[in-house]
Scaffold this motif. Structure first.
Motif, PDB file in Angstrom:
ATOM      1  N   ALA A 223       0.997  -1.158  -0.340  1.00 27.69           N
ATOM      2  CA  ALA A 223       0.331  -0.447  -0.268  1.00 27.69           C
ATOM      3  C   ALA A 223       0.818   1.279  -0.545  1.00 27.69           C
ATOM      4  N   TYR A 224       0.512   2.426  -0.278  1.00 28.50           N
ATOM      5  CA  TYR A 224       1.169   3.435  -0.529  1.00 28.50           C
ATOM      6  C   TYR A 224      -0.323   4.865  -0.755  1.00 28.50           C
ATOM      7  N   LEU A 225       0.657   5.667  -0.603  1.00 26.79           N
ATOM      8  CA  LEU A 225      -0.203   7.076  -0.415  1.00 26.79           C
ATOM      9  C   LEU A 225       0.866   8.206  -0.881  1.00 26.79           C
ATOM     10  N   ASP A 226      -0.720   8.475  -1.941  1.00 27.14           N
ATOM     11  CA  ASP A 226       0.058  10.202  -2.438  1.00 27.14           C
ATOM     12  C   ASP A 226      -0.874  10.539  -2.382  1.00 27.14           C
ATOM     13  N   GLY A 271       3.570   7.575   8.766  1.00 31.68           N
ATOM     14  CA  GLY A 271       4.657   7.956   7.914  1.00 31.68           C
ATOM     15  C   GLY A 271       4.887   9.789   7.553  1.00 31.68           C
ATOM     16  N   VAL A 272       5.255  10.148   7.056  1.00 39.91           N
ATOM     17  CA  VAL A 272       5.845  11.151   6.020  1.00 39.91           C
ATOM     18  C   VAL A 272       5.789  11.903   5.805  1.00 39.91           C
ATOM     19  N   ALA A 273       4.979  13.044   4.503  1.00 38.59           N
ATOM     20  CA  ALA A 273       5.630  13.252   3.475  1.00 38.59           C
ATOM     21  C   ALA A 273       5.623  14.519   3.501  1.00 38.59           C
ATOM     22  N   PRO A 274       7.247  15.708   2.711  1.00 35.63           N
ATOM     23  CA  PRO A 274       7.316  16.886   2.565  1.00 35.63           C
ATOM     24  C   PRO A 274       6.837  17.304   2.296  1.00 35.63           C
ATOM     25  N   VAL A 275       6.157  18.331   2.828  1.00 37.07           N
ATOM     26  CA  VAL A 275       6.023  20.353   2.005  1.00 37.07           C
ATOM     27  C   VAL A 275       6.866  20.926   1.032  1.00 37.07           C
ATOM     28  N   TYR A 276       6.307  20.366  -0.563  1.00 35.55           N
ATOM     29  CA  TYR A 276       7.556  21.678  -1.136  1.00 35.55           C
ATOM     30  C   TYR A 276       7.000  23.078  -1.062  1.00 35.55           C
ATOM     31  N   PRO A 277       7.729  23.982  -1.498  1.00 34.19           N
ATOM     32  CA  PRO A 277       7.322  24.936  -0.815  1.00 34.19           C
ATOM     33  C   PRO A 277       7.578  25.606  -2.221  1.00 34.19           C
ATOM     34  N   TRP A 278       6.266  25.499  -3.582  1.00 29.07           N
ATOM     35  CA  TRP A 278       5.524  25.804  -4.331  1.00 29.07           C
ATOM     36  C   TRP A 278       5.613  27.692  -3.977  1.00 29.07           C
ATOM     37  N   ILE A 279       6.180  27.965  -5.028  1.00 29.02           N
ATOM     38  CA  ILE A 279       5.790  29.679  -5.211  1.00 29.02           C
ATOM     39  C   ILE A 279       4.947  29.566  -6.582  1.00 29.02           C
ATOM     40  N   TYR A 280       3.749  30.232  -6.307  1.00 24.58           N
ATOM     41  CA  TYR A 280       2.631  30.691  -8.138  1.00 24.58           C
ATOM     42  C   TYR A 280       3.342  31.467  -8.346  1.00 24.58           C
ATOM     43  N   THR A 281       2.838  32.010  -9.820  1.00 26.32           N
ATOM     44  CA  THR A 281       3.169  32.471 -10.556  1.00 26.32           C
ATOM     45  C   THR A 281       2.487  34.181  -9.933  1.00 26.32           C
ATOM     46  N   MET A 301       3.846  17.335  -8.209  1.00 26.61           N
ATOM     47  CA  MET A 301       3.979  16.238  -8.163  1.00 26.61           C
ATOM     48  C   MET A 301       3.300  15.583  -7.037  1.00 26.61           C
ATOM     49  N   PRO A 302       2.843  14.366  -6.535  1.00 31.17           N
ATOM     50  CA  PRO A 302       3.184  13.912  -5.408  1.00 31.17           C
ATOM     51  C   PRO A 302       4.218  13.778  -4.502  1.00 31.17           C
ATOM     52  N   TYR A 303       3.593  13.174  -3.497  1.00 31.32           N
ATOM     53  CA  TYR A 303       4.872  13.028  -2.503  1.00 31.32           C
ATOM     54  C   TYR A 303       4.314  11.228  -2.382  1.00 31.32           C
ATOM     55  N   ARG A 304       5.797  10.084  -2.651  1.00 28.70           N
ATOM     56  CA  ARG A 304       4.749   8.759  -2.111  1.00 28.70           C
ATOM     57  C   ARG A 304       5.206   8.397  -0.350  1.00 28.70           C
ATOM     58  N   PRO A 581       6.749   9.716  -9.324  1.00 25.49           N
ATOM     59  CA  PRO A 581       7.356   8.726  -7.985  1.00 25.49           C
ATOM     60  C   PRO A 581       6.971   7.634  -9.201  1.00 25.49           C
ATOM     61  N   TYR A 582       7.710   6.166  -8.426  1.00 27.75           N
ATOM     62  CA  TYR A 582       7.248   5.351  -9.014  1.00 27.75           C
ATOM     63  C   TYR A 582       7.175   4.193  -8.212  1.00 27.75           C
ATOM     64  N   LEU A 583       7.045   3.384  -8.687  1.00 31.84           N
ATOM     65  CA  LEU A 583       6.188   2.199  -8.290  1.00 31.84           C
ATOM     66  C   LEU A 583       6.710   1.997  -6.807  1.00 31.84           C
ATOM     67  N   GLY A 584       7.280   1.840  -5.771  1.00 25.14           N
ATOM     68  CA  GLY A 584       8.259   0.976  -5.027  1.00 25.14           C
ATOM     69  C   GLY A 584       9.009  -0.348  -5.406  1.00 25.14           C
ATOM     70  N   ASP A 585       9.062  -0.775  -4.144  1.00 28.78           N
ATOM     71  CA  ASP A 585       9.743  -2.048  -3.929  1.00 28.78           C
ATOM     72  C   ASP A 585      10.246  -3.067  -5.828  1.00 28.78           C
ATOM     73  N   ALA A 586       8.838  -2.950  -6.349  1.00 26.68           N
ATOM     74  CA  ALA A 586       8.697  -4.052  -6.762  1.00 26.68           C
ATOM     75  C   ALA A 586       9.528  -4.063  -8.074  1.00 26.68           C
ATOM     76  N   ALA A 587       9.858  -5.345  -8.496  1.00 29.74           N
ATOM     77  CA  ALA A 587      10.900  -5.372  -9.885  1.00 29.74           C
ATOM     78  C   ALA A 587      10.242  -4.879 -10.597  1.00 29.74           C
ATOM     79  N   LEU A 588      10.741  -3.476 -10.658  1.00 29.50           N
ATOM     80  CA  LEU A 588      11.066  -2.646 -11.933  1.00 29.50           C
ATOM     81  C   LEU A 588       9.567  -2.991 -12.411  1.00 29.50           C
ATOM     82  N   GLY A 589       8.488  -2.377 -10.879  1.00 34.55           N
ATOM     83  CA  GLY A 589       6.983  -1.984 -11.360  1.00 34.55           C
ATOM     84  C   GLY A 589       6.942  -1.694 -13.029  1.00 34.55           C
TER      85      GLY A 589
END
Length: 590
Positions: A223-226, A271-281, A301-304, A581-589
């Protein structure tokens, strides 16, 4: 002195086919954006597998001039089956000439977020257009059934704010083939959303939660959370705020500048998801972002977060609450998340337990330091520091049809920030240096055999120098310099044997000087210059590079492919040069 914050917003506005046949190679660049004032970025598009996709239009030429969502109906593609090598969202947006703020844009289907970003601000005499893409292959399970969706770009149009936003979006489905096998996508997708069709959730403070109580299948194996967390309103410039006790002295926003998304399951830290400091236009100085916006400003982009250690618990047939809050949120953050679940195809029911969780006893409480001093004349100098570093491991197991699988998530998450102030007479100078970083590995093993190992490293550097001088006329001159970056490393191995690794480096740096009158209205700006550089490389020989520079609001230089072999971008269709994000530790899923 201009009240701090008064002008931070400005108007004007696959399976791994061992024969890597599917290489996406960019065609020679026959046109150049040099001289253009339209949106120009160095980011790569999503690479595609060979073959003709089926296209499903979600909405077309919708007009966004109010705060009502625009609904749409979705029907799966009739001629591409239900097994795809890749699914890609494409969106095209524009804003008419005039005055308009940047606006938040989202697309949802069945409660699940398909796109999250913001819009470009227009010029008073010229509109702007831009294109976005998102790799949605991991959400394939969502697209096998018809559903209802909506796009929302809340926008005010009146005699003052005249810019009208338009948009279209479609899904492209690439059928599985011998050279582009069906993706090993999750078996189910569950939204953390505010309603069944889909909207973001408002998180006003640290206690506010975005949560979903779910009864999941009884055979969850991974299981993963975006997670998306976007700063809004008073929190838009959270990275410049200071702890409350220093707010009056520095004329800054209070509440501190530590922000971090915390994920929990049934109230337990997960788990922890860092917050990206997006700067809007429209952020800080709107001219810096014309014509090139900040990192991911138009397309987040989401953090997984890897929740696999909890798979055994999630499979026990009871309802479980998955929740997200933003530590430090101070009115407010807009959030959404999607839970991605893999099921054991060989068992209707699995069992398992959480073995250990050292995150549970490490609250997200940063250490604050200060060297601020104030002399007899009221001049203020010195630094405020905010630091937090946590190392944690979360381990669990699940008894599957192919044996007991132990999964350990081992991560170090860190936040380091220094705010420097020089406030004296007609000068107000604030320099912010911030680095959010994550380094970790997820390992799965069956017995002593490490069946999968996925390493990731993220770095979000940010530098903002805000230098404001009061002029003899009573107006103000504000020189702003900004550097921001997004760095990602991903690596997959099995039992110590490396299979694949990739690196993404996205950097935007710019500066501009605004001149304001005593009524805080823009009189002029000068010295605008911005440069974005983007680089991707992987262990298969894939390479992408792009660069765009601007001055005085138009593109002055553009390159694509320079720095790659043969001066050409060349990436494999199943890779993620866009930083998704990639699919995690599956063999190159793939």
């Amino acid at each position: 002195m201009l009240p701090k914050g008064s002008f931070r917003r400005c108007l004007v506005v696959a399976g791994l086919a061992l024969c890597f046949a599917g290489v996406a190679e960019a065609a020679p660049d026959t046109s150049s954006p040099v001289g253009s004032a339209n949106v120009t970025v160095a980011d790569p598009t999503v690479p595609r597998p060979p073959g003709q996709p089926c296209v499903v239009q979600l909405f077309s030429n919708d007009t966004f001039n109010d705060y009502s969502p625009r609904p749409f109906s979705y029907t799966p593609p009739a001629s591409c089956g239900t097994s795809w090598s890749k699914v890609v969202l494409e969106g095209d947006f524009s804003v008419s000439a005039g005055e308009q703020y940047d606006r938040t844009a989202t697309i949802f289907l069945g409660g699940v977020n398909l796109y999250f970003g913001t819009t470009q601000e227009p010029a008073s005499t010229e509109g702007r257009s831009w294109h976005v893409e998102r790799d949605l292959t991991d959400y394939s399970a969502l697209f096998r059934n018809a559903g209802q969706g909506q796009v929302f770009i809340g926008n005010i149009v009146n005699s003052t704010y005249t810019g009208v936003i338009y948009g279209s979006a479609r899904l492209l489905f690439y059928p599985a083939s011998v050279v582009a096998p069906a993706a090993k996508a999750p078996d189910a997708v569950y939204p953390l959303s505010s309603d069944p069709i889909g909207s973001t959730v408002t998180l006003n403070n640290s206690s506010s939660q975005m949560a979903a109580t779910l009864t999941l299948p009884r055979n969850v194996e991974r299981a993963y959370l975006d997670v998306f967390t976007q700063s809004q309103y008073a929190d838009e410039f959270w990275y410049t705020c200071v702890p409350d006790q220093y707010a009056a002295e520095t004329s800054e926003c209070g509440g501190g500048n530590f922000r971090e998304a915390e994920v929990s399951i049934d109230g337990q830290p997960a788990g922890v998801a860092p917050v990206y400091p997006w700067i809007y236009t429209g952020g800080i100085d709107l001219y810096i972002w014309k014509p090139t916006p900040g990192v991911q400003a138009l397309n987040f982009m989401p953090y997984r977060v890897d929740l696999t250690p909890f798979a055994g618990i999630l499979s026990n047939g009871s309802p479980h609450t998955v929740a997200v809050n933003v530590q430090g949120a101070n009115n407010y953050f807009s959030a959404t998340a999607s839970l991605l679940v893999y099921q054991d195809a060989g068992a209707k029911q699995v069992s398992g337990q959480l073995v250990s969780n050292t995150l549970a006893n490490q609250p997200p409480t940063p250490t604050i330091g200060s060297t601020l001093s104030q002399d007899a004349s009221g001049n203020v100098t010195g630094n405020i520091t905010t630091d937090l570093s946590r190392h944690f491991t979360i381990e669990g197991y699940v008894d599957t049809s192919h044996g007991r699988v132990h999964t350990t998530v081992d991560q170090t998450v860190a936040f380091a920030d220094t705010q420097g102030f020089t406030i004296q007479g007609s000068l107000y100078d604030q320099t912010s240096d911030q680095l959010t970083s994550v380094e970790g590995v997820s390992r799965s093993r069956i017995g002593t055999f490490i069946s999968g190992e996925f390493k990731e490293r993220f770095r979000y550097p940010l530098h903002v120098d805000y230098n404001q001088t009061t002029l003899s006329s009573g107006g103000y001159s504000i020189l702003t310099t900004i550097r921001q970056g997004y760095e990602q490393h991903s690596g997959v191995s099995i039992d110590g044997f490396p299979l694949y690794s990739a690196d993404v480096h996205n950097k935007v740096e710019g500066s501009d000087t605004l001149v304001l009158n005593s009524g805080f209205q823009i009189v002029s700006h000068s010295g605008q210059q911005t440069k974005q550089t983007y680089a991707f490389s992987d262990s298969l020989g894939g390479c992408y590079s792009g660069s765009v520079s601007s001055a005085n609001d138009v593109v002055t230089a553009y390159s694509s492919g320079q720095g790659c072999p043969g001066q050409r971008n060349r990436v494999f269709w199943f890779t993620h040069p866009d930083g998704s994000p990639y699919l995690g530790d599956a063999a190159l899923g793939w």
